[in-house]
Design an enzyme around this catalytic site. Structure first.
Site, PDB file in Angstrom:
ATOM      1  N   ASP A 127     -12.363  -4.841 -36.970  1.00 47.43           N
ATOM      2  CA  ASP A 127     -12.347  -3.609 -37.953  1.00 47.43           C
ATOM      3  C   ASP A 127     -11.420  -4.073 -39.363  1.00 47.43           C
ATOM      4  O   ASP A 127     -11.376  -3.775 -40.269  1.00 47.43           O
ATOM      5  CB  ASP A 127     -11.466  -2.421 -37.266  1.00 47.43           C
ATOM      6  CG  ASP A 127     -10.121  -3.094 -36.240  1.00 47.43           C
ATOM      7  OD1 ASP A 127      -9.558  -4.066 -35.785  1.00 47.43           O
ATOM      8  OD2 ASP A 127      -9.032  -1.961 -36.358  1.00 47.43           O
ATOM      9  N   HIS A 172      -5.825 -10.916 -39.293  1.00 47.13           N
ATOM     10  CA  HIS A 172      -6.346 -11.442 -38.906  1.00 47.13           C
ATOM     11  C   HIS A 172      -7.820 -11.272 -38.287  1.00 47.13           C
ATOM     12  O   HIS A 172      -8.847 -10.428 -38.720  1.00 47.13           O
ATOM     13  CB  HIS A 172      -5.473 -10.805 -37.081  1.00 47.13           C
ATOM     14  CG  HIS A 172      -6.048  -9.462 -36.285  1.00 47.13           C
ATOM     15  ND1 HIS A 172      -5.322  -8.016 -37.868  1.00 47.13           N
ATOM     16  CD2 HIS A 172      -6.496  -8.560 -35.686  1.00 47.13           C
ATOM     17  CE1 HIS A 172      -5.757  -6.932 -37.278  1.00 47.13           C
ATOM     18  NE2 HIS A 172      -6.132  -7.061 -36.293  1.00 47.13           N
ATOM     19  N   HIS A 232       1.152  -9.252 -33.186  1.00 48.55           N
ATOM     20  CA  HIS A 232      -0.157  -8.296 -32.337  1.00 48.55           C
ATOM     21  C   HIS A 232      -0.321  -9.538 -30.778  1.00 48.55           C
ATOM     22  O   HIS A 232       0.543 -10.304 -30.824  1.00 48.55           O
ATOM     23  CB  HIS A 232      -0.860  -8.243 -33.382  1.00 48.55           C
ATOM     24  CG  HIS A 232      -1.861  -7.671 -33.544  1.00 48.55           C
ATOM     25  ND1 HIS A 232      -1.878  -6.105 -32.615  1.00 48.55           N
ATOM     26  CD2 HIS A 232      -3.226  -7.471 -33.339  1.00 48.55           C
ATOM     27  CE1 HIS A 232      -2.576  -5.570 -32.519  1.00 48.55           C
ATOM     28  NE2 HIS A 232      -3.514  -6.707 -33.014  1.00 48.55           N
TER      29      HIS A 232
END
Length: 303
Positions: A65, A61, A138
């Site tokens: 990070d 995704h 998520h």
């Protein structure tokens, strides 16, 4: 043989001794990268992995990070005189996101080819290594990945001799190709035994436990899974933020019947993941904590 290197095992923000998320999978002279968090270039140099052979970059995704190290890596690849295209795959929005990041990495000497997922599961052939992407859960669209390397059955030399196949054609049949010669037309099935167990690696981060993960990780030789939090009292936070606790990840590995498991993507609040190792081993014994630069070589095992 598959060479696996966990380049970075941090989540959210880098720490002095923990880079952000990235995994390198090397096979037959090719390198596939999953995610490219901040510090990936440094982690690769420490692991002795060159950016030049990277052919495919996969993204779970587009949180920072997992992708913020990409512009620097692409510049590094460009400085290595690479001209061959790079294949990038990921959820919808990939091209827009990468092009925005590449504003600070202009005039790359190679083409980037994009593939954005349109299905919950998609499969790719990476020069003999099969890659499957699957949807997870998520707070943004996110995918996990499974690598599979098939292994052909044993070649039956006696069968080849009895069929009258000249020895110089044996390797053609061993590589799965048909042979049409004066002695006759021959197919691999005539001289090859049943397929043997291959190799399988599954990688997933930034998700709640899902049926899709259990199904795709089933029987993996190595399952690399996020263990964002170690303290049981963080379970509510894990649910809210769509992450996993280490204990939840261990249960998932056990349910999937994997051979061994690494935990990764630790919260910055988890200073020393090893303090939770006994808790997770009580759930799934063959589990260990990931760390930057952790490597393993997976090879076929004779049955």
């Amino acid at each position: 043989m598959l060479d696996i290197c966990l380049l970075g095992c941090g989540g959210m923000m880098p720490l002095p001794k923990r880079h952000l998320t990235s995994l390198a999978v090397r096979f037959n002279g090719h390198t596939t990268l999953i995610d490219c968090g901040e510090g990936t270039q440094v982690a690769m140099k420490r692991a002795g992995i060159s950016p030049a052979p990277i052919d495919t970059i996969c993204f779970t995704h587009y949180h920072a990070d997992h992708i913020s190290g990409l512009p620097g890596l692409l510049l590094d690849m460009g400085n290595s005189d690479r001209t061959k295209p790079v294949f990038m795959i990921g959820p919808k929005g990939l091209m827009r996101t990468v092009k925005a990041l590449c504003v600070i990495a202009p005039q790359l000497p190679f083409e980037i080819k994009f593939h954005e997922f349109s299905e919950n599961e998609e499969t790719f052939d990476l020069d003999g290594l099969r890659l499957k992407a699957f949807h997870v859960n998520h707070n943004v669209t996110c995918y996990g990945y499974t690598f599979e390397l098939d292994r052909a059955g044993r070649f039956d030399a006696e069968a080849a001799k009895s069929l009258g196949i000249p020895i110089n054609y044996w390797s053609i049949l061993q590589h799965g190709n048909e042979v049409d010669i004066p002695e006759g037309h021959f197919v691999p099935e005539q001289v090859m035994g049943p397929a043997r167990k291959g190799l399988k690696v599954t990688y997933t981060t930034d998700t709640r436990p899902t049926q899709s993960i259990e199904e795709n990780a089933r029987g993996s030789d190595l399952f690399i899974c996020e263990g964002m939090y170690g303290d049981p009292e963080k379970a509510a936070s894990a649910k809210e933020k769509k992450h996993m606790t280490m204990q939840e990840a261990a249960k998932l590995g056990k349910a999937a019947g994997v051979k061994k498991m690494w935990l990764t993507h630790f919260s910055p609040s988890v200073i020393n993941p090893k303090i939770y190792i006994e808790d997770v081993k009580a759930v799934f014994p063959n589990i260990s904590m990931g760390k930057d630069g952790k490597t393993t070589e997976l090879d076929f095992v004779d049955e």
